[in-house]
Design a protein around this motif. Sequence first.
Motif, PDB file in Angstrom:
ATOM      1  N   VAL A 320       0.869  -1.413   0.070  1.00 22.61           N
ATOM      2  CA  VAL A 320       0.157  -0.090   0.027  1.00 22.61           C
ATOM      3  C   VAL A 320       0.975   1.131  -0.135  1.00 22.61           C
ATOM      4  CG1 VAL A 320      -1.667   1.259   1.450  1.00 22.61           C
ATOM      5  CG2 VAL A 320      -1.840  -1.047   0.929  1.00 22.61           C
ATOM      6  N   TYR A 321       1.911   1.231   0.997  1.00 22.33           N
ATOM      7  CA  TYR A 321       2.819   2.592   0.932  1.00 22.33           C
ATOM      8  C   TYR A 321       4.118   2.609   0.409  1.00 22.33           C
ATOM      9  CZ  TYR A 321      -1.207   3.042   4.652  1.00 22.33           C
ATOM     10  OH  TYR A 321      -2.171   2.706   5.244  1.00 22.33           O
ATOM     11  N   SER A 322       4.583   1.499   0.185  1.00 26.67           N
ATOM     12  CA  SER A 322       6.074   1.695  -0.588  1.00 26.67           C
ATOM     13  C   SER A 322       6.048   2.401  -1.811  1.00 26.67           C
ATOM     14  CB  SER A 322       6.649   0.120  -0.592  1.00 26.67           C
ATOM     15  OG  SER A 322       7.964   0.419  -1.146  1.00 26.67           O
ATOM     16  N   ASP A 323       7.193   3.170  -2.001  1.00 25.44           N
ATOM     17  CA  ASP A 323       7.331   3.803  -3.366  1.00 25.44           C
ATOM     18  C   ASP A 323       8.293   2.903  -4.216  1.00 25.44           C
ATOM     19  OD1 ASP A 323       5.757   5.911  -2.800  1.00 25.44           O
ATOM     20  OD2 ASP A 323       7.198   6.958  -1.477  1.00 25.44           O
ATOM     21  N   ASP A 324       8.525   1.845  -3.904  1.00 19.55           N
ATOM     22  CA  ASP A 324       9.441   1.020  -4.735  1.00 19.55           C
ATOM     23  C   ASP A 324       8.925   0.055  -5.724  1.00 19.55           C
ATOM     24  OD1 ASP A 324      11.443  -1.587  -5.286  1.00 19.55           O
ATOM     25  OD2 ASP A 324      12.883   0.310  -4.982  1.00 19.55           O
ATOM     26  N   LYS A 325       8.664   0.404  -6.723  1.00 16.84           N
ATOM     27  CA  LYS A 325       7.802  -0.436  -7.669  1.00 16.84           C
ATOM     28  C   LYS A 325       8.463  -1.808  -7.640  1.00 16.84           C
ATOM     29  CE  LYS A 325       6.209   3.370 -10.563  1.00 16.84           C
ATOM     30  NZ  LYS A 325       5.978   3.837 -11.809  1.00 16.84           N
TER      31      LYS A 325
END
Length: 459
Positions: A320-325
């Motif tokens: 939900v929150y991680s910015d690493d694709k």
Amino acid sequence: MRKFGIIFLSCLLTFTLAYAQRSTLDKVAGVVGGSIILKSDIELQYAQYLANGGQPNESIKCLALSRLLTQKLLAQQAVIDSVTVTDDDVDGSIDRRMRGMMQRAGGQERLEQFLGRSVIQYKDEIRADVREGLVAERMQGKITEKVSVTPQEVKRFFDAIPKDSLPSYNKEVEVGEIVFQPKLNKEEKQFYKDKAEGLRTRVKNGEDFGTIARLYSQDPGSAPDGGDLGFFDRTGMVKEFSATAFKLKAGEISPVFESEFGFHFLQVIERRGEQVHARHILVTPVITPGSLERARAKADSIYTLIKTNKQVDFSTAASVYSDDKETKYNGGMLLNAENVQSRSTLIPTDKLDPQVALIVDTMKVGSISKPQLFTNPQDQKSTYKILLLRSVTDAHKANLAQDLPKIKENAQADKFNRTVSEWFEKKRKNTFVRIDPEFQSCKELKDWVSTPQTAQVKP
């Protein structure tokens, strides 16, 4: 840098001479089926090897002939089995090759000087060879597409390894991460968007696009080439870039648009089917202290949420929150970069990012770290991360209980190799093959030379 340039120039001069000799060198180095291989073909591959930084080594010519014989045999079978590649596949492969050569040469202009021909002309000259190579690669994939190993085969493979030859594995860990990238707000972004708009205005007013790109674009891969990206298809770039490029006609300049890399504008140079040749200028925003503080505050709040809310575990928070694709859709788990195809999450500790390894070394299995600030050594960009240590496997000798995925992968690779070798052995016995005496002493060609139908080519 000067020494590198001299070496590259020397290699490319050799490369150019070899290419020019193709029309005059007609000695046949090998024959396989209905295809011939000229000595000039081998000299060309050797020159390419040198141009790519290889050290002088005559045995490379033996390897080149072996590769060409293999490629010809696979390509002939591909015709029978209707295995083909598309023009887009060929274009993509050529463009990747040319980008590498241009980068080593120091730009398109210098490469064209070295080659003595335009890049477009050179692309046309190598097109047939590149297509055949891709067809051969796809044919080999077809030969092994149904190869798999059973649990019994994995065990037999492992049991056949002498006990004193069993590999040793270093300490391995499974690590998850939730990444919080600093993000500029609208006001902070506006400065960089305005800068890109100013550069676009200069180009629209008549200044040279390539010169502006070399001076101001912050894309290190394309700026030295005047922003030139070569040809690419709809999947070759981030979605915002592709969506913009494929709307334009040749010669048109796009408005400024934003992607994950910053603010761009681009110009389409040429359209060819489902491929576009374009150049661009990139303005990359700089992270502000305010954006870094916002990232830290968000990381702290998510860490507290995971620790206090039993309904939100690490995996859910990562998705939900991680910015690493690359990790967010894998429950936050890092993959072994040296074994991505197997999607293994077991990573030797000596292959971890040193910053991650330093923190993980102090953690207990199952624990979650407090948010920590990390700096990428390549681009110096900062992010906050929460880490999870899911498991630790101490250094040990290989065994089926702990290392089944690795052993299965090795067993499958062994079966792949045996399947391909058996296919070649059968095909060689039923295919006319001749090797010139000059190359018959090559150890790399012993399987080809020993083929029953092999005969000498008269010099």
